[in-house]
Write a protein that holds these residues in place. Structure first.
Motif, PDB file in Angstrom:
ATOM      1  N   MET A 134       7.379  34.297 -10.375  1.00  0.00           N
ATOM      2  CA  MET A 134       7.225  34.729  -8.998  1.00  0.00           C
ATOM      3  C   MET A 134       5.891  35.444  -8.868  1.00  0.00           C
ATOM      4  O   MET A 134       5.493  36.197  -9.736  1.00  0.00           O
ATOM      5  N   HIS A 135       5.201  35.195  -7.764  1.00  0.00           N
ATOM      6  CA  HIS A 135       3.887  35.786  -7.525  1.00  0.00           C
ATOM      7  C   HIS A 135       3.986  36.825  -6.414  1.00  0.00           C
ATOM      8  O   HIS A 135       4.742  36.660  -5.457  1.00  0.00           O
ATOM      9  N   PHE A 136       3.184  37.867  -6.554  1.00  0.00           N
ATOM     10  CA  PHE A 136       3.231  38.978  -5.611  1.00  0.00           C
ATOM     11  C   PHE A 136       1.872  39.225  -4.979  1.00  0.00           C
ATOM     12  O   PHE A 136       0.838  38.864  -5.512  1.00  0.00           O
ATOM     13  N   LYS A 137       1.920  39.882  -3.840  1.00  0.00           N
ATOM     14  CA  LYS A 137       0.733  40.397  -3.152  1.00  0.00           C
ATOM     15  C   LYS A 137       0.979  41.893  -2.960  1.00  0.00           C
ATOM     16  O   LYS A 137       2.119  42.341  -2.823  1.00  0.00           O
ATOM     17  N   LEU A 138      -0.099  42.645  -2.946  1.00  0.00           N
ATOM     18  CA  LEU A 138      -0.014  44.062  -2.646  1.00  0.00           C
ATOM     19  C   LEU A 138      -0.561  44.263  -1.236  1.00  0.00           C
ATOM     20  O   LEU A 138      -1.730  43.970  -0.978  1.00  0.00           O
ATOM     21  N   ILE A 139       0.303  44.702  -0.350  1.00  0.00           N
ATOM     22  CA  ILE A 139      -0.123  45.032   1.010  1.00  0.00           C
ATOM     23  C   ILE A 139      -0.435  46.516   1.029  1.00  0.00           C
ATOM     24  O   ILE A 139       0.393  47.343   0.635  1.00  0.00           O
ATOM     25  N   ILE A 140      -1.636  46.838   1.471  1.00  0.00           N
ATOM     26  CA  ILE A 140      -2.073  48.228   1.579  1.00  0.00           C
ATOM     27  C   ILE A 140      -2.228  48.533   3.062  1.00  0.00           C
ATOM     28  O   ILE A 140      -2.939  47.833   3.780  1.00  0.00           O
ATOM     29  N   VAL A 141      -1.519  49.553   3.507  1.00  0.00           N
ATOM     30  CA  VAL A 141      -1.543  49.936   4.917  1.00  0.00           C
ATOM     31  C   VAL A 141      -2.068  51.364   5.014  1.00  0.00           C
ATOM     32  O   VAL A 141      -1.540  52.268   4.369  1.00  0.00           O
ATOM     33  N   LEU A 142      -3.094  51.551   5.806  1.00  0.00           N
ATOM     34  CA  LEU A 142      -3.643  52.873   6.093  1.00  0.00           C
ATOM     35  C   LEU A 142      -3.298  53.159   7.548  1.00  0.00           C
ATOM     36  O   LEU A 142      -3.777  52.462   8.445  1.00  0.00           O
ATOM     37  N   VAL A 143      -2.449  54.153   7.773  1.00  0.00           N
ATOM     38  CA  VAL A 143      -1.880  54.330   9.102  1.00  0.00           C
ATOM     39  C   VAL A 143      -1.761  55.813   9.454  1.00  0.00           C
ATOM     40  O   VAL A 143      -1.617  56.666   8.565  1.00  0.00           O
ATOM     41  N   GLU A 144      -1.827  56.111  10.750  1.00  0.00           N
ATOM     42  CA  GLU A 144      -1.575  57.474  11.221  1.00  0.00           C
ATOM     43  C   GLU A 144      -0.186  57.897  10.752  1.00  0.00           C
ATOM     44  O   GLU A 144       0.760  57.097  10.784  1.00  0.00           O
ATOM     45  N   ASP A 145      -0.048  59.141  10.347  1.00  0.00           N
ATOM     46  CA  ASP A 145       1.209  59.572   9.742  1.00  0.00           C
ATOM     47  C   ASP A 145       2.408  59.507  10.687  1.00  0.00           C
ATOM     48  O   ASP A 145       3.542  59.366  10.237  1.00  0.00           O
ATOM     49  N   ASP A 146       2.180  59.531  11.985  1.00  0.00           N
ATOM     50  CA  ASP A 146       3.309  59.436  12.912  1.00  0.00           C
ATOM     51  C   ASP A 146       3.843  58.001  13.037  1.00  0.00           C
ATOM     52  O   ASP A 146       4.886  57.777  13.645  1.00  0.00           O
ATOM     53  N   LYS A 147       3.140  57.028  12.459  1.00  0.00           N
ATOM     54  CA  LYS A 147       3.601  55.636  12.504  1.00  0.00           C
ATOM     55  C   LYS A 147       4.105  55.143  11.146  1.00  0.00           C
ATOM     56  O   LYS A 147       4.483  53.987  11.010  1.00  0.00           O
ATOM     57  N   THR A 148       4.121  56.012  10.150  1.00  0.00           N
ATOM     58  CA  THR A 148       4.540  55.612   8.800  1.00  0.00           C
ATOM     59  C   THR A 148       5.958  55.061   8.791  1.00  0.00           C
ATOM     60  O   THR A 148       6.213  53.993   8.227  1.00  0.00           O
ATOM     61  N   ASP A 149       6.888  55.761   9.399  1.00  0.00           N
ATOM     62  CA  ASP A 149       8.285  55.309   9.393  1.00  0.00           C
ATOM     63  C   ASP A 149       8.446  53.977  10.122  1.00  0.00           C
ATOM     64  O   ASP A 149       9.215  53.119   9.690  1.00  0.00           O
ATOM     65  N   LEU A 150       7.725  53.794  11.208  1.00  0.00           N
ATOM     66  CA  LEU A 150       7.762  52.526  11.942  1.00  0.00           C
ATOM     67  C   LEU A 150       7.276  51.386  11.060  1.00  0.00           C
ATOM     68  O   LEU A 150       7.889  50.313  11.007  1.00  0.00           O
ATOM     69  N   VAL A 151       6.175  51.601  10.349  1.00  0.00           N
ATOM     70  CA  VAL A 151       5.629  50.570   9.464  1.00  0.00           C
ATOM     71  C   VAL A 151       6.599  50.260   8.342  1.00  0.00           C
ATOM     72  O   VAL A 151       6.852  49.087   8.022  1.00  0.00           O
ATOM     73  N   LEU A 152       7.182  51.279   7.727  1.00  0.00           N
ATOM     74  CA  LEU A 152       8.142  51.058   6.642  1.00  0.00           C
ATOM     75  C   LEU A 152       9.365  50.278   7.121  1.00  0.00           C
ATOM     76  O   LEU A 152       9.821  49.340   6.461  1.00  0.00           O
ATOM     77  N   GLU A 153       9.882  50.651   8.262  1.00  0.00           N
ATOM     78  CA  GLU A 153      11.061  49.973   8.822  1.00  0.00           C
ATOM     79  C   GLU A 153      10.741  48.509   9.147  1.00  0.00           C
ATOM     80  O   GLU A 153      11.519  47.605   8.836  1.00  0.00           O
ATOM     81  N   THR A 154       9.589  48.278   9.738  1.00  0.00           N
ATOM     82  CA  THR A 154       9.176  46.914  10.081  1.00  0.00           C
ATOM     83  C   THR A 154       8.992  46.067   8.827  1.00  0.00           C
ATOM     84  O   THR A 154       9.438  44.916   8.775  1.00  0.00           O
ATOM     85  N   ALA A 155       8.362  46.622   7.820  1.00  0.00           N
ATOM     86  CA  ALA A 155       8.146  45.891   6.566  1.00  0.00           C
ATOM     87  C   ALA A 155       9.474  45.533   5.904  1.00  0.00           C
ATOM     88  O   ALA A 155       9.666  44.412   5.436  1.00  0.00           O
ATOM     89  N   ARG A 156      10.405  46.469   5.879  1.00  0.00           N
ATOM     90  CA  ARG A 156      11.732  46.206   5.285  1.00  0.00           C
ATOM     91  C   ARG A 156      12.479  45.114   6.052  1.00  0.00           C
ATOM     92  O   ARG A 156      13.096  44.248   5.449  1.00  0.00           O
ATOM     93  N   LYS A 157      12.422  45.170   7.362  1.00  0.00           N
ATOM     94  CA  LYS A 157      13.112  44.157   8.173  1.00  0.00           C
ATOM     95  C   LYS A 157      12.549  42.761   7.936  1.00  0.00           C
ATOM     96  O   LYS A 157      13.222  41.772   8.171  1.00  0.00           O
ATOM     97  N   ASN A 158      11.313  42.690   7.452  1.00  0.00           N
ATOM     98  CA  ASN A 158      10.660  41.399   7.267  1.00  0.00           C
ATOM     99  C   ASN A 158      10.507  40.996   5.806  1.00  0.00           C
ATOM    100  O   ASN A 158       9.740  40.097   5.495  1.00  0.00           O
ATOM    101  N   GLY A 159      11.235  41.662   4.916  1.00  0.00           N
ATOM    102  CA  GLY A 159      11.294  41.201   3.538  1.00  0.00           C
ATOM    103  C   GLY A 159      10.802  42.133   2.460  1.00  0.00           C
ATOM    104  O   GLY A 159      11.013  41.864   1.283  1.00  0.00           O
ATOM    105  N   ALA A 160      10.144  43.215   2.801  1.00  0.00           N
ATOM    106  CA  ALA A 160       9.698  44.168   1.775  1.00  0.00           C
ATOM    107  C   ALA A 160      10.912  44.884   1.204  1.00  0.00           C
ATOM    108  O   ALA A 160      11.851  45.209   1.929  1.00  0.00           O
ATOM    109  N   LYS A 161      10.893  45.128  -0.081  1.00  0.00           N
ATOM    110  CA  LYS A 161      12.035  45.768  -0.749  1.00  0.00           C
ATOM    111  C   LYS A 161      11.822  47.247  -0.992  1.00  0.00           C
ATOM    112  O   LYS A 161      12.734  47.953  -1.388  1.00  0.00           O
ATOM    113  N   GLY A 162      10.625  47.728  -0.783  1.00  0.00           N
ATOM    114  CA  GLY A 162      10.333  49.144  -0.988  1.00  0.00           C
ATOM    115  C   GLY A 162       8.858  49.400  -0.779  1.00  0.00           C
ATOM    116  O   GLY A 162       8.083  48.489  -0.494  1.00  0.00           O
ATOM    117  N   ALA A 163       8.458  50.642  -0.942  1.00  0.00           N
ATOM    118  CA  ALA A 163       7.055  51.011  -0.749  1.00  0.00           C
ATOM    119  C   ALA A 163       6.779  52.334  -1.449  1.00  0.00           C
ATOM    120  O   ALA A 163       7.693  53.107  -1.719  1.00  0.00           O
TER     121      ALA A 163
END
Length: 116
Positions: free
Chosen positions: A1-30
């Motif tokens: 299995m091959h992986f990619k590393l997604i790096i997100v630089l985001v305002e801290d008030d949007k961190t939870d939104l980004v994490l939730e969105t990533a999980r809903k679309n297949g990310a298993k953790g961060a």
């Protein structure tokens, strides 16, 4: 299995939104690194030497390569990266090898089989 590393630089008030969105679309953790500081096209405003910008977080998401582009696009859309300058950026890089993700590989194998 091959992986990619997604790096997100985001305002801290949007961190939870980004994490939730990533999980809903297949990310298993961060991994979240708090209190990063960045500078874009325009220099940050200061007041007596103190910056007036919001804090940023760095999110590291190790994701399966077939899911990576979709996760990248949905995170950018949810956090409105293209709507307002300075909101954040996200990019992905190839991962040559990864250790310690055996449990994720087992779960991902079942999910990915249907999509490939």
């Amino acid at each position: 299995m091959h992986f990619k590393l997604i790096i997100v630089l985001v305002e801290d008030d949007k961190t939870d939104l980004v994490l939730e969105t990533a999980r809903k679309n297949g990310a298993k953790g961060a991994t979240v690194v708090n209190n990063a500081r960045g500078e874009g096209l325009k220099r940050s405003k200061t007041f007596f030497g103190l910056t007036l910008e919001t804090q940023r977080d760095v999110l590291l998401l190790l994701v399966e390569e077939h899911l990576s582009r979709h996760i990248l696009e949905t995170v950018a859309q949810a956090a409105q990266f293209d709507s307002r300058p300075g909101t954040g950026i996200a990019f992905q890089i190839d991962v040559e090898d990864a250790i310690g993700v055996t449990h994720q590989v087992e779960e991902l194998t079942h999910e990915i089989e249907d999509k490939i």
